[in-house]
Design a protein around this motif. Sequence first.
Motif, PDB file in Angstrom:
ATOM      1  N   PHE A  52       0.853  -1.179   0.000  1.00  0.00           N
ATOM      2  CA  PHE A  52       0.000   0.000   0.000  1.00  0.00           C
ATOM      3  C   PHE A  52       0.893   1.234   0.000  1.00  0.00           C
ATOM      4  O   PHE A  52       1.911   1.268   0.692  1.00  0.00           O
ATOM      5  CB  PHE A  52      -0.894   0.037   1.250  1.00  0.00           C
ATOM      6  N   SER A  53       0.513   2.234  -0.790  1.00  0.00           N
ATOM      7  CA  SER A  53       1.235   3.501  -0.751  1.00  0.00           C
ATOM      8  C   SER A  53       0.238   4.652  -0.735  1.00  0.00           C
ATOM      9  O   SER A  53      -0.566   4.800  -1.658  1.00  0.00           O
ATOM     10  CB  SER A  53       2.171   3.655  -1.949  1.00  0.00           C
ATOM     11  N   ALA A  54       0.282   5.442   0.309  1.00  0.00           N
ATOM     12  CA  ALA A  54      -0.617   6.597   0.434  1.00  0.00           C
ATOM     13  C   ALA A  54      -0.223   7.702  -0.537  1.00  0.00           C
ATOM     14  O   ALA A  54      -1.087   8.372  -1.107  1.00  0.00           O
ATOM     15  CB  ALA A  54      -0.606   7.122   1.867  1.00  0.00           C
ATOM     16  N   THR A  55       1.082   7.884  -0.739  1.00  0.00           N
ATOM     17  CA  THR A  55       1.566   9.039  -1.499  1.00  0.00           C
ATOM     18  C   THR A  55       2.217   8.684  -2.831  1.00  0.00           C
ATOM     19  O   THR A  55       2.590   9.577  -3.583  1.00  0.00           O
ATOM     20  CB  THR A  55       2.588   9.819  -0.659  1.00  0.00           C
ATOM     21  N   GLY A  56       2.389   7.404  -3.117  1.00  0.00           N
ATOM     22  CA  GLY A  56       3.081   6.968  -4.328  1.00  0.00           C
ATOM     23  C   GLY A  56       4.507   6.567  -4.009  1.00  0.00           C
ATOM     24  O   GLY A  56       5.103   7.053  -3.041  1.00  0.00           O
ATOM     25  N   VAL A  57       5.041   5.665  -4.823  1.00  0.00           N
ATOM     26  CA  VAL A  57       6.378   5.134  -4.577  1.00  0.00           C
ATOM     27  C   VAL A  57       6.957   4.579  -5.871  1.00  0.00           C
ATOM     28  O   VAL A  57       6.219   4.224  -6.793  1.00  0.00           O
ATOM     29  CB  VAL A  57       6.330   4.037  -3.474  1.00  0.00           C
ATOM     30  N   LYS A  58       8.283   4.523  -5.929  1.00  0.00           N
ATOM     31  CA  LYS A  58       8.995   3.906  -7.048  1.00  0.00           C
ATOM     32  C   LYS A  58       9.944   2.862  -6.471  1.00  0.00           C
ATOM     33  O   LYS A  58      10.745   3.181  -5.585  1.00  0.00           O
ATOM     34  CB  LYS A  58       9.770   4.962  -7.838  1.00  0.00           C
ATOM     35  N   LEU A  59       9.844   1.632  -6.971  1.00  0.00           N
ATOM     36  CA  LEU A  59      10.582   0.497  -6.421  1.00  0.00           C
ATOM     37  C   LEU A  59      11.402  -0.207  -7.483  1.00  0.00           C
ATOM     38  O   LEU A  59      11.006  -0.246  -8.657  1.00  0.00           O
ATOM     39  CB  LEU A  59       9.600  -0.524  -5.833  1.00  0.00           C
ATOM     40  N   LEU A  60      12.495  -0.808  -7.073  1.00  0.00           N
ATOM     41  CA  LEU A  60      13.219  -1.791  -7.875  1.00  0.00           C
ATOM     42  C   LEU A  60      12.898  -3.144  -7.247  1.00  0.00           C
ATOM     43  O   LEU A  60      13.116  -3.334  -6.045  1.00  0.00           O
ATOM     44  CB  LEU A  60      14.726  -1.544  -7.832  1.00  0.00           C
ATOM     45  N   ILE A  61      12.342  -4.057  -8.054  1.00  0.00           N
ATOM     46  CA  ILE A  61      11.951  -5.374  -7.554  1.00  0.00           C
ATOM     47  C   ILE A  61      12.638  -6.451  -8.389  1.00  0.00           C
ATOM     48  O   ILE A  61      12.553  -6.430  -9.615  1.00  0.00           O
ATOM     49  CB  ILE A  61      10.424  -5.566  -7.601  1.00  0.00           C
ATOM     50  N   ILE A  62      13.304  -7.363  -7.702  1.00  0.00           N
ATOM     51  CA  ILE A  62      13.959  -8.495  -8.353  1.00  0.00           C
ATOM     52  C   ILE A  62      13.417  -9.776  -7.749  1.00  0.00           C
ATOM     53  O   ILE A  62      13.339  -9.905  -6.530  1.00  0.00           O
ATOM     54  CB  ILE A  62      15.497  -8.412  -8.175  1.00  0.00           C
ATOM     55  N   ASP A  63      13.010 -10.690  -8.608  1.00  0.00           N
ATOM     56  CA  ASP A  63      12.539 -11.985  -8.128  1.00  0.00           C
ATOM     57  C   ASP A  63      12.918 -13.042  -9.139  1.00  0.00           C
ATOM     58  O   ASP A  63      13.417 -12.752 -10.224  1.00  0.00           O
ATOM     59  CB  ASP A  63      11.040 -11.982  -7.813  1.00  0.00           C
ATOM     60  N   GLY A  64      12.743 -14.289  -8.745  1.00  0.00           N
ATOM     61  CA  GLY A  64      13.074 -15.368  -9.659  1.00  0.00           C
ATOM     62  C   GLY A  64      13.307 -16.679  -8.949  1.00  0.00           C
ATOM     63  O   GLY A  64      13.078 -16.811  -7.745  1.00  0.00           O
TER      64      GLY A  64
END
Length: 114
Positions: free
Chosen positions: A96-108
């Motif tokens: 959840f983000s109230a104000t907005g967010v930018k993420l780097l996500i790595i999975d595998g």
Amino acid sequence: MNKIHFTAIDWTTIEKTVHKGETGTSFWQTLQFDGIRMRIVEYSAGYLADHWCTKGHIVHCLEGEFESELSDGDTFTLQKGMSYIVSDDLSSHRSFSATGVKLLIIDGNFLAQP
């Protein structure tokens, strides 16, 4: 997993895809390698994921702030410069983000349980 040769990434050239949340919207820029997915993900203000995720991730907050809620009720707030990591099937979580967010996500595959 195959070897990945040196790859410079210009994220401005990677197309954004739109994913609706329970509320708000997320935008993904995705690169797929053999066994590894790498994404820049942006959540709009008021974004709440539309599902509980059991997949493992490495998540690093590039800008803004968000909450990662676990199904057991625990909530963790992550801000710019903070990260979390979890393996597959070790927690159900949603963002959840109230104000907005930018993420780097790595999975595998490397986060799968043996």
